[in-house]
Design an enzyme around this catalytic site. Structure first.
Site, mmCIF file in Angstrom:
data_model
loop_
_atom_site.group_PDB
_atom_site.id
_atom_site.type_symbol
_atom_site.label_atom_id
_atom_site.label_comp_id
_atom_site.label_asym_id
_atom_site.label_seq_id
_atom_site.Cartn_x
_atom_site.Cartn_y
_atom_site.Cartn_z
ATOM 1 N N HIS A 253 0.855 -1.186 0.000
ATOM 2 C CA HIS A 253 0.000 0.000 0.000
ATOM 3 C C HIS A 253 0.889 1.233 0.000
ATOM 4 C CE1 HIS A 253 -3.653 -2.163 1.993
ATOM 5 N NE2 HIS A 253 -3.913 -1.957 0.725
ATOM 6 N N CYS B 279 -1.790 2.510 9.294
ATOM 7 C CA CYS B 279 -2.762 1.489 8.889
ATOM 8 C C CYS B 279 -3.943 1.442 9.848
ATOM 9 C CB CYS B 279 -2.108 0.113 8.837
ATOM 10 S SG CYS B 279 -1.074 -0.178 7.391
#
Length: 273
Positions: free
Chosen positions: A168, A266
Site C-alpha cells: 500500500h 494502517c
C-alpha cells in the site's frame, strides 16, 4: 522551523478479533501465533497517544472473522469532495466493506460511492495539500485512480509500487504536513518505479527521502499532523531525521500488529469531511 499541529478526526477499530489466519502480504505468517491481549494493549496506547496530541478518535465495531478490520485506513476514503468506500482485492477482507460504508452513513459522511474498481481506501490514496497521491501495483488498481478522479472531481497522481513488502502507498510514503500552501512528505524511493520517483521529485523537491532501514520496519507507515509524527518505535533513524526537519516524533510500539503488515497509519482512517 516552527511546525503547527492541526487536529485530526480519526477512525479506528479495536483488534478484538485480530489474528493472522491467512497470508495476503509478505509480513503475515500463520505459523507465528498472535498475542491478542498484547495487540489490544498496543492499540489502546496508540489511541491514547493520538487523543493526548489533541486528535479526535472514533471507533467502528469489528466483527468476528474479519481480523484485518483493525487496519481502518483501508476501509474507504473520506475527503472534502466526497466519500468513497473500499473494494478489497482479497476475498478475506470483502466483508469489511459494508460495515465501513454503514459507519460512514451513520456518521453523516455519506453518500458513499461504492467503487467498481479495486480500491483499498486511504491505504493507497493519501492527501498532501491539493494533491491526491494514489498507489497501484499490488492492491488498488490503476483504473481505480481514474474512477476516483471522476467521482471526486480532483486530479489524482498515480504512483506505481514495485516492492511487495510495500503493498500500500501508506507503507512507503508519509504525509508529514498536508497544508495546501506547504505540503511535506517523506518517502522510500525503493518502493516505487523510476517514473513514479521522478513524479515525486517533481512534486516535492524538498521531500525527506528515507532508507531501507526505515522502510524495512514499516517506519513510513506513520501519522503526521503538521508538527507531530506518530511512528514505529523501531524507526529510530527516521525519528532523528524528523527532529532535524523540525518535527516532533512520537514513537509507539505496534510490534504485534506489525505481524499483520500494519503500523500506526494502517490503524487510522482520517475523516476529512
Amino acid at each position: 522551523m516552527n511546525r503547527t499541529a492541526r487536529p485530526l478526526r480519526l477512525l479506528m477499530c479495536r483488534p478484538e478479533h485480530f489474528a493472522v489466519s491467512y497470508e495476503i502480504n509478505p509480513w503475515m505468517d500463520r505459523a507465528r501465533p498472535v498475542d491478542v491481549g498484547r495487540a489490544l494493549a498496543q492499540w489502546e496506547e496508540l489511541r491514547r497517544t493520538l487523543q493526548e496530541l489533541g486528535h479526535t478518535v472514533e471507533v467502528v465495531e469489528g466483527r468476528p472473522g474479519l481480523p484485518d478490520m483493525v487496519y481502518t485506513a483501508n476501509g474507504g476514503l473520506v475527503t472534502p469532495w466526497g466519500t468513497v468506500g473500499a473494494r478489497f482485492a482479497h476475498a478475506e477482507r470483502a466483508g469489511e466493506e459494508e460495515l465501513f460504508d454503514a459507519w460512514f452513513a451513520r456518521a453523516g459522511l455519506g453518500p458513499v460511492h461504492r467503487p467498481v474498481e479495486v480500491d483499498e481506501g486511504e491505504g493507497d490514496v493519501l492527501t498532501a495539500g491539493e494533491h491526491l497521491l494514489a498507489g497501484h501495483g499490488f492492491r488498488t488498481t490503476r483504473a481505480a485512480h481514474d474512477e476516483l478522479a471522476r467521482v471526486l472531481g480532483r486530479p489524482v497522481t498515480s504512483l506505481r509500487l514495485v516492492d511487495p513488502r510495500f503493498y500500500h502507498l501508506d507503507t512507503a510514503l508519509t504525509v508529514l504536513d498536508d497544508d495546501p500552501a506547504h505540503p511535506d512528505v517523506a518517502y522510500f524511493p525503493g518502493a516505487f518505479d523510476e517514473p513514479s520517483r521522478a513524479v515525486l521529485r517533481g512534486l516535492f523537491p524538498g521531500a525527506l527521502v528515507t532508507d531501507e532501514a526505515t522502510a524495512g520496519v514499516l517506519g513510513m507507515n506513520a501519522i503526521g499532523d503538521g508538527r507531530h509524527v506518530v511512528l514505529s518505535a523501531r524507526a529510530t533513524g527516521y525519528a532523528q531525521a524528523l527532529r532535524d526537519r523540525g518535527y516532533e516524533p512520537v514513537p509507539v510500539d505496534l510490534s504485534e500488529l506489525l505481524r499483520g503488515g500494519g503500523g500506526p497509519k494502517c490503524c487510522v482512517l482520517v475523516l476529512r469531511r
